[in-house]
Scaffold this motif. Structure first.
Motif, PDB file in Angstrom:
ATOM      1  N   THR A   1       7.709  -4.920   1.482  1.00 51.93           N
ATOM      2  CA  THR A   1       7.459  -3.378   1.581  1.00 51.93           C
ATOM      3  C   THR A   1       7.784  -2.070   1.477  1.00 51.93           C
ATOM      4  OG1 THR A   1       5.913  -5.528   3.224  1.00 51.93           O
ATOM      5  CG2 THR A   1       5.243  -3.253   3.028  1.00 51.93           C
TER       6      THR A   1
ATOM      7  N   LEU B   1       0.359   7.019   5.573  1.00 48.46           N
ATOM      8  CA  LEU B   1      -0.545   6.117   6.520  1.00 48.46           C
ATOM      9  C   LEU B   1       0.217   4.839   6.362  1.00 48.46           C
ATOM     10  CD1 LEU B   1      -4.135   7.674   5.972  1.00 48.46           C
ATOM     11  CD2 LEU B   1      -2.306   8.725   7.373  1.00 48.46           C
ATOM     12  N   LEU B   2      -0.094   4.054   5.780  1.00 47.30           N
ATOM     13  CA  LEU B   2       0.690   2.737   5.666  1.00 47.30           C
ATOM     14  C   LEU B   2       2.056   3.310   6.128  1.00 47.30           C
ATOM     15  CD1 LEU B   2      -1.430   1.443   2.074  1.00 47.30           C
ATOM     16  CD2 LEU B   2      -1.806   0.333   5.068  1.00 47.30           C
ATOM     17  N   ALA B   3       3.056   3.831   5.811  1.00 54.36           N
ATOM     18  CA  ALA B   3       4.292   3.498   5.686  1.00 54.36           C
ATOM     19  C   ALA B   3       4.400   4.223   7.869  1.00 54.36           C
ATOM     20  CB  ALA B   3       5.202   4.622   5.143  1.00 54.36           C
TER      21      ALA B   3
ATOM     22  N   ARG C   1       8.527  -0.822  -1.899  1.00 54.63           N
ATOM     23  CA  ARG C   1       7.449  -0.642  -2.149  1.00 54.63           C
ATOM     24  C   ARG C   1       7.070   0.792  -2.234  1.00 54.63           C
ATOM     25  NH1 ARG C   1       5.015  -6.018  -1.519  1.00 54.63           N
ATOM     26  NH2 ARG C   1       3.692  -5.098  -0.237  1.00 54.63           N
ATOM     27  N   ARG C   2       6.741   1.025  -0.248  1.00 51.93           N
ATOM     28  CA  ARG C   2       6.446   2.277   0.089  1.00 51.93           C
ATOM     29  C   ARG C   2       7.431   3.562  -0.077  1.00 51.93           C
ATOM     30  NH1 ARG C   2       5.859  -0.315   5.885  1.00 51.93           N
ATOM     31  NH2 ARG C   2       3.714  -0.454   5.835  1.00 51.93           N
TER      32      ARG C   2
ATOM     33  N   ARG D   1      -1.314   9.558  -5.452  1.00 50.63           N
ATOM     34  CA  ARG D   1      -1.359   8.914  -4.799  1.00 50.63           C
ATOM     35  C   ARG D   1       0.131   7.987  -5.204  1.00 50.63           C
ATOM     36  NH1 ARG D   1      -5.566   3.948  -4.610  1.00 50.63           N
ATOM     37  NH2 ARG D   1      -3.689   3.489  -6.387  1.00 50.63           N
TER      38      ARG D   1
ATOM     39  N   LEU E   1      -3.112   7.194   1.731  1.00 50.59           N
ATOM     40  CA  LEU E   1      -3.180   5.849   2.171  1.00 50.59           C
ATOM     41  C   LEU E   1      -1.800   5.506   2.082  1.00 50.59           C
ATOM     42  CD1 LEU E   1      -4.348   3.783   2.935  1.00 50.59           C
ATOM     43  CD2 LEU E   1      -5.651   2.819   0.341  1.00 50.59           C
ATOM     44  N   PRO E   2      -1.390   5.792   0.923  1.00 49.72           N
ATOM     45  CA  PRO E   2       0.554   4.897   0.947  1.00 49.72           C
ATOM     46  C   PRO E   2       1.247   5.226   2.785  1.00 49.72           C
ATOM     47  CG  PRO E   2      -0.196   5.271  -0.914  1.00 49.72           C
ATOM     48  CD  PRO E   2      -1.120   6.188  -0.496  1.00 49.72           C
TER      49      PRO E   2
ATOM     50  N   TYR F   1      -1.735  11.739  10.000  1.00 54.21           N
ATOM     51  CA  TYR F   1      -2.463  12.323   9.026  1.00 54.21           C
ATOM     52  C   TYR F   1      -2.111  13.846   9.014  1.00 54.21           C
ATOM     53  CZ  TYR F   1      -6.633  12.161   6.491  1.00 54.21           C
ATOM     54  OH  TYR F   1      -7.935  12.143   5.464  1.00 54.21           O
TER      55      TYR F   1
ATOM     56  N   GLU G   1      -8.501  10.743   0.621  1.00 50.43           N
ATOM     57  CA  GLU G   1      -7.848  10.082   1.906  1.00 50.43           C
ATOM     58  C   GLU G   1      -7.466   8.477   0.985  1.00 50.43           C
ATOM     59  OE1 GLU G   1     -11.917  10.229   4.811  1.00 50.43           O
ATOM     60  OE2 GLU G   1     -11.630   8.659   3.176  1.00 50.43           O
TER      61      GLU G   1
END
Ligand SMILES: Nc1ncnc2c1ncn2[C@@H]1O[C@H](COP(=O)(O)OP(=O)(O)OP(=O)(O)O)[C@@H](O)[C@H]1O
Ligand SMILES: [Mg+2]
Lengths: 859, 227
Positions: B85, B116-118, B88-89, B161, B113-114, B122, B109
């Protein structure tokens, strides 16, 4: 025909094959439908069995009788038989008396003893015995030999009786020894009470019961001609207190009561089926959505929109069909349990039935099949129509469209709110007596209304929580909020299923609790007393037989130890149509120890008038059935005179055979002269120092064994036990509905995951960990479930009002004090949430069913 | 950090086989290959030759069934889920043929997203996303939903993105497959610019020859192997 052949080939390729590769999901849906259909079918079959038994019994007992002559609250003089027989309007007349009796020295269940004149009865009822050469010889046996009876086959079998043997039977009066002279065979009267019946000559019957010169009723067949005119003519020639009624009257009122019960249970069981159809909807909707591309291809290859519509509709119908087939074994498991529960409830609540077993009714089977398949098909209509609209040019499109336009949600919300607003007015519409049709229609409207506003609620919730959620619980929770906000009508369907199940749960918990609490209050106040006594078998015989003078004297001998509240009951019809109990009671001691549960009328001001016999109090059921209210005049012809008194108050009463009217024993005595009691309740005096059990033992020692006696404590416990048993069936149905809803949540959440496989894998590709994805799904489930639970709670509270104040009133004529069982509800909230979240497990596992890399290959 | 001469991507006898019941299908077969940092690689080959398979291995979406794959010092073939993971980030950004934007999130947004997932906040991410989107000519489209964009705009959003976590490698599988030739050229130019201006390693799998002009390295796959 090649057209049809092609359709089914297409159906096989396009619908069945994918179904086979998603077995788990399909099986879950089938199981849900099967449970719903099984509950519906077996409930219907079980009630049908009771209804059937009741009819068979009624047909057997009524026979070919057209009219019945009787005296309300009393007995018909036997001398009328001769007068009737010679009347020109009468073709046949037969005196009949019945009573429930018991075999001495055993505690087997009571059975029906029917006394009649075998010769006069020939035109009315038909019966024969197994061993007699001709029917005539059996009749002659009964007439020639006093103290003989002929037993129904089941009765003889249960007791192991052989022809010629003797046995002692118990009744309110003196025991008597009978000799059995035969066993009935096939058809006619032998079917009465499922075979738990015995016939004897009317003279024998009178000797046994002590009712010399009187019979319960005289059944008539009229001479050919117009019935109304004949009845009028007869009435003129009969004494004033005698009434003539159609012989089918009792049968009609019994049938109506069982029908109402059948409707209630059917609706409750239909709820499971209804929740099950949400499953069909979700699955067909998923399949239609996930096969959008294929649909577009089919369309571009020349399939008509109608064919696409038919494909998916037939899918829904096929699910219904398979679910129904699967329901057959499930019903097999449920039926024995329901048969017993239902027949017991019918017996305690309405009319005694003995159900020998269940008979498969072609009509009921057809009904359950049609309802299941039709409902499943109906659930597929909307997704099928949606699929039909897929334009052929979408084969060329890259991304599928999704998301519901705002406008549609707004329209739905508006329509939903309108429906909810219409619930109460609809519920108040007048409907047929005993059938709560307006109440149930209102319930349906409530459910649909709530399902319709749920997208808006989800939208609002998603909008308002997603930002705070990001702060509190991070990106996965945020994404879940966003998804829930935009998921629109897709989630609304499963939320609707959850709302339905939770609302049912909440409202039934509230209703049962309110009912029980009110019954408890009633039992404590109105069924007060330390010891209840009555003549033997009084309960099954509707308190028709007064106690003997010896028994009454015996009770009086204990008046230093206990205060005695004498009472006399009559089972009557008000206005010749509303069955009820008229009960005269020694008011002064009763009101000093206990009380009525007053609903209307000034209790304080009315008590003295009641004690002095200047009025009556009527039960809520009686008030609702007759329309009588406080201040109106109650009128009842009784043994040649009439009771005419003002209504002082309306009280709560939950005895089950119709309504009840109370007035002072002294007033009855003033009217009828010397009155014997049918029962009494005893309150121990403080000075006596006895316990209730000691009081009973004292009575037993002094020869009170010929009476039925029950301690007040036991009686009250028994009433509550019967109450709880009555609701056992309801509770089981409730849990099945919840289970089906859980299956629904499981399917929907899985479907929500599967149809977003591309999005979820993209999330993974751009750096989402599998934990984050699962957390997101969990939050989605949590949000959806909380909305379902919250809306379900609100809906449930509204529904509980409809149940208590509308449906119970319409079905049974009573309402209860509104009492919420907060602790049970508080327990149910985490329970429902846990069940729903457990239902999210399959969705969890579905997250990576397709490897993320697969998305690179899909176009 | 790896030494100067050490390649960014090293594949040693890299294989990915699929088993379909009894039969085995070769995705990629015993590839030995290396790519230096800062190259723009164009992977070509017939349909079914293994391009997507190779890219999904590089993207950390799939694991090899044989051999080794080392990217930027990570042994991708042996990473735990957690580290995969992270990989990938941080290391790769991915662009797809069918864009794969979240339909319910708007352009801004989607791009954020990526990050934020990391776990980034925001507001910080927005600023960066703003920059990327402007550079890609998307400044007037921040609040649009994917369904309100043209194909070219969707793919530019997807590129933004892919860049948001500042990866060393950008992977693109048929990025122009769903675009007309004019939009296709724009997207190819943008991807080439990432290599030219930012010095990122860019790997593009494609049938088209629009990328040929930008390629520093070109490989051809056939039956899962490099020819
Ligand atoms: N999940 C899978 N299961 C079975 N076989 C697969 C799978 N994914 C890929 N393959 C096979 O591996 C081979 C390589 O496929 P891949 O998608 O990498 O080709 P490609 O070069 O990207 O083709 P295209 O240009 O058509 O996109 C093909 O033969 C394909 O059938
Ligand atoms: Mg490919």
């Amino acid at each position: 025909m090649t057209h049809i052949g092609f359709f089914f080939r297409l159906f096989g390729w396009f619908i069945l094959r994918p179904m086979g590769s998603a077995k788990g999901r399909t099986l879950t849906v089938l199981l849900g439908v099967a449970l719903g259909a099984a509950v519906f079918t077996s409930v219907r079959l079980a009630v049908h069995a009771s209804l059937e038994a009741f009819h068979r019994n009624m047909d057997a007992v009524v026979g070919r009788a057209e009219q019945t002559v009787l005296v309300p609250g009393g007995r018909v003089p036997e001398s009328l038989v001769a007068r009737l027989l010679s009347h020109r309007q009468v073709k046949a007349a037969s005196p009949i008396s019945t009573t429930y009796v018991r075999v001495a020295g055993s505690d087997t269940e009571p059975f029906l003893l029917l006394g009649f004149d075998p010769l006069l009865d020939r035109p009315l009822r038909h019966w024969r015995t197994t061993d007699a050469e001709t029917p005539v010889s059996a009749w002659l046996d009964l007439i020639r030999h006093p103290g003989t009876f002929i037993a129904g086959s089941l009765l003889a079998e249960r007791n192991g009786w052989k022809t010629g043997e003797t046995t002692t039977l118990l009744h309110a009066g003196e025991p008597m020894t009978f000799r059995m002279v035969g066993v009935m065979a096939g058809g006619g009267l032998s079917a009465a009470e499922g075979g738990m019946v015995a016939l004897c000559d009317i003279a024998t019957f009178q000797e046994f019961t002590g009712w010399r010169g009187a019979v319960d009723r005289i059944d008539l067949i009229l001479a050919p001609g117009e019935t109304a005119a004949a009845v009028q003519a007869l009435k003129k020639d009969l004494p004033k207190e005698v009434q003539i009624r159609p012989a089918s009257r009792t049968r009609e009122s019994g049938r109506m009561m069982i029908r109402a019960y059948q409707l209630n249970l059917s609706i409750l069981s239909f709820a499971s089926l209804f929740v099950g159809t949400f499953l069909v909807y979700s699955l067909v909707a998923l399949n239609a959505a996930s096969r959008r591309k294929e649909t577009a291809i089919l369309r571009s290859l020349g399939a008509s929109p109608r064919m696409v519509f038919a494909l998916f509709l037939v899918e829904g119908t096929a699910l219904g069909l398979m679910g129904w087939l699967l329901a057959i074994p499930v019903s097999g498991l449920l039926l024995p349990f329901l048969l017993e529960g239902v027949s017991e409830t019918v017996s305690t609540l309405f009319v005694r039935v003995s159900v020998p077993g269940f008979s498969l009714s072609a009509w009921e089977v057809l009904l359950s099949f049609t309802v299941t398949v039709a409902v499943a098909g109906a659930a597929a209509v909307q997704p099928s129509a949606e699929a039909m609209k897929v334009p052929p040019r979408e084969v060329l499109a890259v991304i599928g469209r999704r998301g519901v336009p705002d406008r549609q949600t707004k329209r739905l919300t508006l329509a939903g709110l309108l429906m909810i607003a219409g619930v109460w007015p609809l519920a108040r519409l007048p409907g047929p007596t005993g059938l709560a049709l307006p109440g149930y229609a209102a319930t349906m409207l409530l459910f649909i209304g709530f399902a319709m506003i749920s997208p808006a609620v989800l939208r609002r919730l998603g909008r308002s929580v997603s930002i705070p959620l990001r702060r509190l619980a991070g990106t996965p929770a945020y994404l879940a909020g966003r998804y829930v906000k935009d998921s629109g009508t897709r989630t609304a369907v499963s939320v609707g299923a959850l709302i339905t199940a939770v609302a049912l749960f909440v409202s039934l918990v509230i209703m049962i609790h309110s009912f029980r609490e009110t019954v408890k209050l009633w039992v404590e106040q109105t069924v007060s007393g330390d010891l209840f006594v009555a003549s033997r078998l009084a309960e099954v015989n509707d308190f028709r037989d007064p106690m003997t003078r010896d028994q009454i004297a015996l009770l009086h001998s204990l008046s230093d130890e206990a205060e005695i509240v004498a009472s006399r009951r009559f089972s009557l019809l008000y206005d010749g149509r509303v069955p009820y109990t008229l009960q005269a009671m020694a008011m002064d001691p009763f009101l000093r120890h206990g009380d009525f549960v007053w609903m209307r009328g000034d209790a304080r001001a009315s008590r003295p008038a009641l004690v002095q016999g200047r009025g009556v109090v009527i039960s809520e059921v009686f008030a609702n059935r007759t329309g009588l209210s406080v201040g109106d005049r109650f009128r009842q012809p009784l043994q040649g005179t009439a009771v005419k008194l003002p209504v002082l108050g309306i009280i709560r009463d939950y005895r089950t055979q119709g309504g009840v009217v109370f007035f002072a024993f002294s007033a009855l005595q003033a009217q009828l002269g010397d009155v014997r009691w049918t029962g009494a309740r005893l309150y121990l005096r403080d000075s006596s120092g006895w316990t209730a059990a000691e009081l009973r033992n004292a009575l037993l020692e002094r020869g009170g064994g010929s009476m039925d006696m029950v301690l007040g404590k036991d009686l009250r416990g028994e009433i509550l036990r019967i109450f709880d048993e009555t609701f056992a069936v309801t509770t089981v149905l409730l849990f099945i509905a919840l289970a089906v809803a859980a299956l629904g949540i499981a399917t929907t959440l899985t479907i929500l995951v599967l149809e977003r496989y591309r999005e979820l894998n993209t999330l993974y590709a751009v750096g989402g960990s599998s934990l984050q994805l699962r957390t997101m799904i969990l939050w989605e489930a949590l949000l959806i479930v909380s909305v379902g639970e919250a809306a379900g709670l609100v809906c449930g509270f509204l529904l509980s009002h409809i149940l208590i104040f509308v449906i119970n009133r319409q079905s049974f004529g009573w309402t209860f004090l509104y009492r919420v069982d907060w602790s049970a509800l508080a327990l149910s909230v985490p329970l429902v949430i846990a069940v729903a979240l457990a239902a999210a497990l399959p969705a969890f596992r579905a997250v990576f069913r397709q490897p993320p890399a697969a998305m690179l290959r899909e176009r | 950090m790896s030494g100067e001469s050490k390649p960014l991507i090293i594949a040693e006898s890299l294989s990915r086989e699929y088993t379909l019941g009894e039969t085995r299908v070769v995705g990629v077969n015993r590839i030995d290959w290396s790519v230096a940092a800062g190259e723009l690689v164009v992977v070509k080959g017939n349909s079914g030759s293994g391009k997507s398979t190779l890219l999904s291995l590089l993207a950390g979406l799939d694991r090899p069934t044989g051999g080794r794959l080392i990217v930027s010092g990570w042994d991708v073939s042996r990473l735990s889920d957690k580290h995969l993971t992270q990989y990938r980030r941080k290391t790769v950004g991915m662009v797809f043929q069918s864009f794969n934007l979240m339909p319910t999130l708007n352009v801004m947004e989607n791009v954020c997203l990526p990050a934020l997932l990391a776990g980034e906040p925001y507001d910080a991410v927005r600023e960066r996303a703003d920059g990327h989107l402007r550079r890609l000519g998307m400044e007037r489209r921040f609040d649009h939903l994917p369904s309100q964009l043209s194909g070219g705009e969707m793919q530019r959003t997807a590129i933004a993105r892919a860049l948001i976590n500042d990866p060393a490698i950008v992977l693109a599988d048929e990025p122009t497959g769903n675009l007309d030739s004019r939009n296709g050229t724009v997207v190819m130019d943008l991807l080439a610019d990432l290599h030219r201006t930012d010095g990122r390693t860019v790997i593009i799998a494609t049938h088209s020859d629009m990328a040929d002009a930008h390629a520093t390295v070109e490989v051809e796959l056939k039956d899962g192997g490099i020819v």
